[in-house]
Design a protein around this motif. Sequence first.
Motif, PDB file in Angstrom:
ATOM      1  N   THR A 165       0.820  -1.219   0.000  1.00 34.01           N
ATOM      2  CA  THR A 165       0.000   0.000   0.000  1.00 34.01           C
ATOM      3  C   THR A 165       0.849   1.262   0.000  1.00 34.01           C
ATOM      4  OG1 THR A 165      -0.130  -0.041   2.413  1.00 34.01           O
ATOM      5  CG2 THR A 165      -1.886  -1.157   1.199  1.00 34.01           C
ATOM      6  N   THR A 166       2.049   1.191   0.548  1.00 32.91           N
ATOM      7  CA  THR A 166       2.915   2.370   0.578  1.00 32.91           C
ATOM      8  C   THR A 166       3.982   2.327  -0.519  1.00 32.91           C
ATOM      9  OG1 THR A 166       4.421   1.349   2.188  1.00 32.91           O
ATOM     10  CG2 THR A 166       2.599   2.680   3.066  1.00 32.91           C
ATOM     11  N   ALA A 167       3.917   1.315  -1.393  1.00 32.27           N
ATOM     12  CA  ALA A 167       4.935   1.169  -2.444  1.00 32.27           C
ATOM     13  C   ALA A 167       5.006   2.388  -3.363  1.00 32.27           C
ATOM     14  CB  ALA A 167       4.679  -0.101  -3.252  1.00 32.27           C
ATOM     15  N   PRO A 168       3.876   2.971  -3.819  1.00 32.69           N
ATOM     16  CA  PRO A 168       3.978   4.165  -4.674  1.00 32.69           C
ATOM     17  C   PRO A 168       4.682   5.326  -3.986  1.00 32.69           C
ATOM     18  CG  PRO A 168       1.792   3.194  -4.851  1.00 32.69           C
ATOM     19  CD  PRO A 168       2.476   2.513  -3.702  1.00 32.69           C
ATOM     20  N   LEU A 169       4.390   5.529  -2.707  1.00 36.03           N
ATOM     21  CA  LEU A 169       5.039   6.601  -1.951  1.00 36.03           C
ATOM     22  C   LEU A 169       6.530   6.333  -1.826  1.00 36.03           C
ATOM     23  CD1 LEU A 169       5.131   9.076  -0.109  1.00 36.03           C
ATOM     24  CD2 LEU A 169       4.339   7.614   1.775  1.00 36.03           C
ATOM     25  N   ARG A 170       6.902   5.111  -1.470  1.00 39.15           N
ATOM     26  CA  ARG A 170       8.314   4.789  -1.314  1.00 39.15           C
ATOM     27  C   ARG A 170       9.056   4.879  -2.644  1.00 39.15           C
ATOM     28  NH1 ARG A 170       8.760  -0.277  -0.110  1.00 39.15           N
ATOM     29  NH2 ARG A 170       6.556  -0.847   0.052  1.00 39.15           N
ATOM     30  N   ALA A 171       8.392   4.464  -3.721  1.00 41.22           N
ATOM     31  CA  ALA A 171       9.019   4.536  -5.038  1.00 41.22           C
ATOM     32  C   ALA A 171       9.283   5.981  -5.440  1.00 41.22           C
ATOM     33  CB  ALA A 171       8.134   3.849  -6.076  1.00 41.22           C
ATOM     34  N   HIS A 172       8.319   6.854  -5.165  1.00 41.24           N
ATOM     35  CA  HIS A 172       8.512   8.269  -5.517  1.00 41.24           C
ATOM     36  C   HIS A 172       9.647   8.880  -4.708  1.00 41.24           C
ATOM     37  CE1 HIS A 172       7.705  12.287  -6.877  1.00 41.24           C
ATOM     38  NE2 HIS A 172       7.478  12.699  -5.634  1.00 41.24           N
ATOM     39  N   TYR A 229      13.247   3.172   3.521  1.00 39.10           N
ATOM     40  CA  TYR A 229      13.049   1.892   4.189  1.00 39.10           C
ATOM     41  C   TYR A 229      11.567   1.636   4.431  1.00 39.10           C
ATOM     42  CZ  TYR A 229      18.049   1.867   5.416  1.00 39.10           C
ATOM     43  OH  TYR A 229      19.423   1.880   5.375  1.00 39.10           O
ATOM     44  N   ASP A 230      11.120   0.422   4.153  1.00 41.78           N
ATOM     45  CA  ASP A 230       9.808  -0.026   4.597  1.00 41.78           C
ATOM     46  C   ASP A 230       9.918  -0.363   6.083  1.00 41.78           C
ATOM     47  OD1 ASP A 230       7.127  -1.015   4.475  1.00 41.78           O
ATOM     48  OD2 ASP A 230       7.918  -3.056   4.358  1.00 41.78           O
ATOM     49  N   TRP A 231       8.814  -0.406   6.787  1.00 42.33           N
ATOM     50  CA  TRP A 231       8.888  -0.723   8.216  1.00 42.33           C
ATOM     51  C   TRP A 231       9.230  -2.194   8.445  1.00 42.33           C
ATOM     52  CZ3 TRP A 231       4.612  -1.807  12.136  1.00 42.33           C
ATOM     53  CH2 TRP A 231       3.678  -2.708  11.634  1.00 42.33           C
ATOM     54  N   GLU A 232       8.992  -3.053   7.411  1.00 41.87           N
ATOM     55  CA  GLU A 232       9.431  -4.450   7.387  1.00 41.87           C
ATOM     56  C   GLU A 232       8.787  -5.342   8.444  1.00 41.87           C
ATOM     57  OE1 GLU A 232      13.674  -4.614   7.346  1.00 41.87           O
ATOM     58  OE2 GLU A 232      13.818  -3.853   5.300  1.00 41.87           O
ATOM     59  N   LEU A 233       7.567  -5.013   8.856  1.00 41.77           N
ATOM     60  CA  LEU A 233       6.847  -5.883   9.787  1.00 41.77           C
ATOM     61  C   LEU A 233       5.565  -6.419   9.167  1.00 41.77           C
ATOM     62  CD1 LEU A 233       7.289  -4.106  13.253  1.00 41.77           C
ATOM     63  CD2 LEU A 233       8.442  -6.151  12.402  1.00 41.77           C
ATOM     64  N   GLY A 234       5.497  -6.409   7.832  1.00 40.82           N
ATOM     65  CA  GLY A 234       4.328  -6.954   7.150  1.00 40.82           C
ATOM     66  C   GLY A 234       3.096  -6.091   7.314  1.00 40.82           C
ATOM     67  N   VAL A 235       1.940  -6.752   7.466  1.00 38.73           N
ATOM     68  CA  VAL A 235       0.674  -6.038   7.615  1.00 38.73           C
ATOM     69  C   VAL A 235       0.591  -5.441   9.016  1.00 38.73           C
ATOM     70  CG1 VAL A 235      -1.845  -6.276   7.648  1.00 38.73           C
ATOM     71  CG2 VAL A 235      -0.493  -7.517   5.940  1.00 38.73           C
ATOM     72  N   ASN A 236       0.179  -4.194   9.073  1.00 39.18           N
ATOM     73  CA  ASN A 236       0.051  -3.493  10.349  1.00 39.18           C
ATOM     74  C   ASN A 236      -1.255  -3.920  11.020  1.00 39.18           C
ATOM     75  OD1 ASN A 236      -0.076  -1.735  12.483  1.00 39.18           O
ATOM     76  ND2 ASN A 236       0.002   0.128  11.266  1.00 39.18           N
TER      77      ASN A 236
END
Length: 258
Positions: free
Chosen positions: A56-63, A72-79
């Motif tokens: 869900t946050t991939a577009p934001l992180r990619a930009h 960095y992603d938070w790396e804990l999977g689904v919140n």
Amino acid sequence: MPSSLGFRAPPLALLATEPLRAVLEFCAVRWNQPAVVAGDGHPVVVYPGLGAGSMTTAPLRAHLKTCGYDVYDWELGVNTGPEGRFDDWLAALAARVREIHARHERKVSLVGWSLGGVYAREIAKHCPECVRQVVTLATPHKAIGDGNHAGTLYRLMGGSLAQLTPALLQRLGQRPPVPVTSIYSESDGVVCWQGCLERPGPDAENVAVHASHLGMPTHPDVLGIVADRLAQPEGRWRPYARRRGLRSRPTGSSRSRK
């Protein structure tokens, strides 16, 4: 239902429009790409909202990566919400920020969507010496109790709100000791937008966008604003100034305060 602070969850009719609006906003970014802002390469951690994960946050992180940040992603999977005692669980998140800070030898910016923004704010309180700034997207830090529909989702996912004592709710409403930008939408169908507002100050601001709650991390205006905020030189934070073509606006008027 009103919360103890007088906040009310958005109307159910507005909540019902969230999925369709989010899809339209996701499609909009394909035709309305946010401007690339030249970043300085400092590390950024992105935290997803309740029930959401890295996709869900991939577009934001990619930009943000396109803008030159080390993301960095938070790396804990689904919140699915905090596990165990809130402060113990939060300490583990803060430890990772300290690790990233030590690895880069630079302060880390934290970007959190909805519940992820609560994490970002609290982590910044744990280790302000490691955090450059916090940017939240539709985070109702003043209306965590009843002033939103997220609590219902949390309960459906098996979570408990027993830890939300009056003392903890008061703490969550307090701003961290670093620059803070709260991005919110008055047409948010999930959380009370007034509960997202920070008291404006020398290093705190609220920026309004026309977006759904679910579409926040993919909305082109939001992506552009986050990149703009992160591009500020360290130690020289300034309030957001709208760029041409964005439909958002900074707010500091009495209308935006609760």
